[in-house]
Structures are given as structure tokens and as C-alpha cells.
Enzyme design. Sequence first.
Site, PDB file in Angstrom:
ATOM      1  N   ASP A   1      -0.740  -5.193   4.210  1.00  0.00           N
ATOM      2  CA  ASP A   1      -0.423  -5.274   2.734  1.00  0.00           C
ATOM      3  C   ASP A   1       0.501  -4.605   2.308  1.00  0.00           C
ATOM      4  O   ASP A   1       1.019  -3.670   2.463  1.00  0.00           O
ATOM      5  CB  ASP A   1      -1.963  -4.768   2.030  1.00  0.00           C
ATOM      6  CG  ASP A   1      -2.062  -3.174   2.005  1.00  0.00           C
ATOM      7  OD1 ASP A   1      -1.660  -2.684   1.152  1.00  0.00           O
ATOM      8  OD2 ASP A   1      -2.620  -2.621   3.026  1.00  0.00           O
ATOM      9  N   SER A   2       1.340  -5.323   1.135  1.00  0.00           N
ATOM     10  CA  SER A   2       2.330  -4.641   0.588  1.00  0.00           C
ATOM     11  C   SER A   2       3.447  -4.332   1.389  1.00  0.00           C
ATOM     12  O   SER A   2       4.072  -5.217   2.232  1.00  0.00           O
ATOM     13  CB  SER A   2       1.811  -3.419  -0.493  1.00  0.00           C
ATOM     14  OG  SER A   2       2.831  -3.232  -1.529  1.00  0.00           O
TER      15      SER A   2
END
Length: 315
Positions: free
Chosen positions: A151-152
Site C-alpha cells: 500500500d502507498s
Amino acid sequence: MALHPFVATMLATQKEAGAPALSAGTPDDARALVAAGRAAIGPGRDTAETREVTVPTRSGSIGARLHVPHGDVTGLVVYLHGGGWVVATVDDYDTLGRELAHHSRCAVLLPDYRLAPEHPFPAGLEDTEDVLTWIGADPELGALPLVVAGDSAGGNLATVALRRLRGRVSPVLQVLVYPVTDGARDTESYRDCAEGLGLTARDMAWFFGHYAPAEDHLHPDVAPLRADDLAGLPPTAVVTAEYDVLRSEGEAYAQRLREAGVDVTSKRYPGVTHGFVRLHHHIDVARDAVADIAEAITTAVAAARPVGHTEKENA
């Protein structure tokens, strides 16, 4: 859609308390801020086994945490945590890793890749590549169908590493949760979600500044949306959040992958902000997202298993 009531209350509480922005101080200040919120995430699921692993890399070695679920283990998920390449550790993602292991029936490996500014680009990317190639040579983990997720900033590392390793590492799926895919920071969502929603446009500029020199912010190994050729990447599931500065570039990357012939599913989750998936103990939208991610993983892993393969054979 309006902000989810839990998210709206959380943001209001933080504002009333005068909580500093991630970019308000030093990297160590930001790391302490993230660590201070760890307890609020909630406890993680029990596992059949959790062990610390040492992974050799071209720069020495790094640690990683392996969660093995109860029952038959059907695959391996390598999950690269978020944090703008600067903050967060495997401890901050332990609960999510356990949750994914439980729902997907896959072992989940959380690499503790090196962080900037102490170890700027391409240190974290090289660690990611080295973890993935090490898995391929490991007789236990390398025998399992591989899923690479993050994520991210972790989503950024995951997809860049897989592009650079095309032909050498062959996962059955990549899962990109509100990934960083561009360094221009000039999209519609950057304008609409610049302030007041947890992750700000200023925070992202701060993260980029610590991760890489300005002349590299549009390099394809930092900004994968700008890569000339995305063909040959694995089937992909992209998750975005409605109120997130990274929403537009995550969705644009999903479209670029489609245009390159990659099988892509993409879903925008309403009423939530960047980082919402870790709130699966608290909000229904996050629980739905974790369930959707786990379903995508189990479907891809099942499709990759040999015809006639039994659960017992994989135990």
C-alpha cells in the site's frame, strides 16, 4: 459520498487535539507519531506460526516477519508496508498482515525494507527486489504461488520491482492499495484532497523530498506511471480511496496497465481516506476492502495451482 462517520469523527478528534502533520517535524518525529497510533489499530489474528526471518540482500541483510495461517497454506503474499518510504515498520502492519493471512489462507511475509532519508532511493526498491528473488530460491516459500502486494509507498515498491524483475519473478497477482505512481503531484485528487484528510499534499512533497532528489521524482523507478512499457506485469488488483490525494494516480495507473494488456480490476472505496484499510477493526468499508483483497488473492492462487492438486498435498 460524504466521509464515513468513523473517519469524520477521527479527523475531527485529531484536529481538536492539535495532532501534528506527518511532515511537521523530522522523520523520527513522524515515525513516533505513526507508532503511537499502533494500539488503536487493534489486535491481530492468531496464527499457526509467526517467525522472524533474515533475508540476504546486496547490501547485507534485512529482517522480515512471516505469518503462517492455521490450516492448509495455499500461497505466499509478500506485503510491502506503506509510509512514504520514510515511516512505519512491520510492527505497524502486523495486524493487517495477520488479517490477510487469515482470510486468504496464504502465508504473509512483511519485509522490513530500509527507509529514507537514512537509506534513500533506490535502497528500499533494491531490498524489495532482493526479497522477491530470494523467495524464488527458497525451497519452502518458493514452492508456493506468489502474490506481491503493498500500500502507498509499498505499492510503489511492489510494482516497480516487478517491472524491473519481469521474466525472473512471476507472481500470480499484484495488489496495489492506494499506490504512489507519479511524482508530479498535480492531479485532480491532489487538488481536491490537499488538506484536512490525514495525508496531505504537503506530506507527500515531504516524503518525496526525503526519498529521492527532485530530478528523480519523475523517473519511472520512482513514478511507475511514467514507464514506457508496462506489458508483462502480472494480473493486478488496484484499491483506491475516495478522499485521498493518491486516488487519481492509482486509477490512472490501473488504466495504463489495461492499455498494456494487463488483466486489471480496480475499485474506489467510498467515504474513506488514505490508510483506511488498516481500520478493518473499526469500519465496514475497510472490512469489505480486506475481504475483496483476500478474495482476489485466493482466486489467483487457486487458478495457479496444478490440476488435481489437493489441500493435503500442499500442507
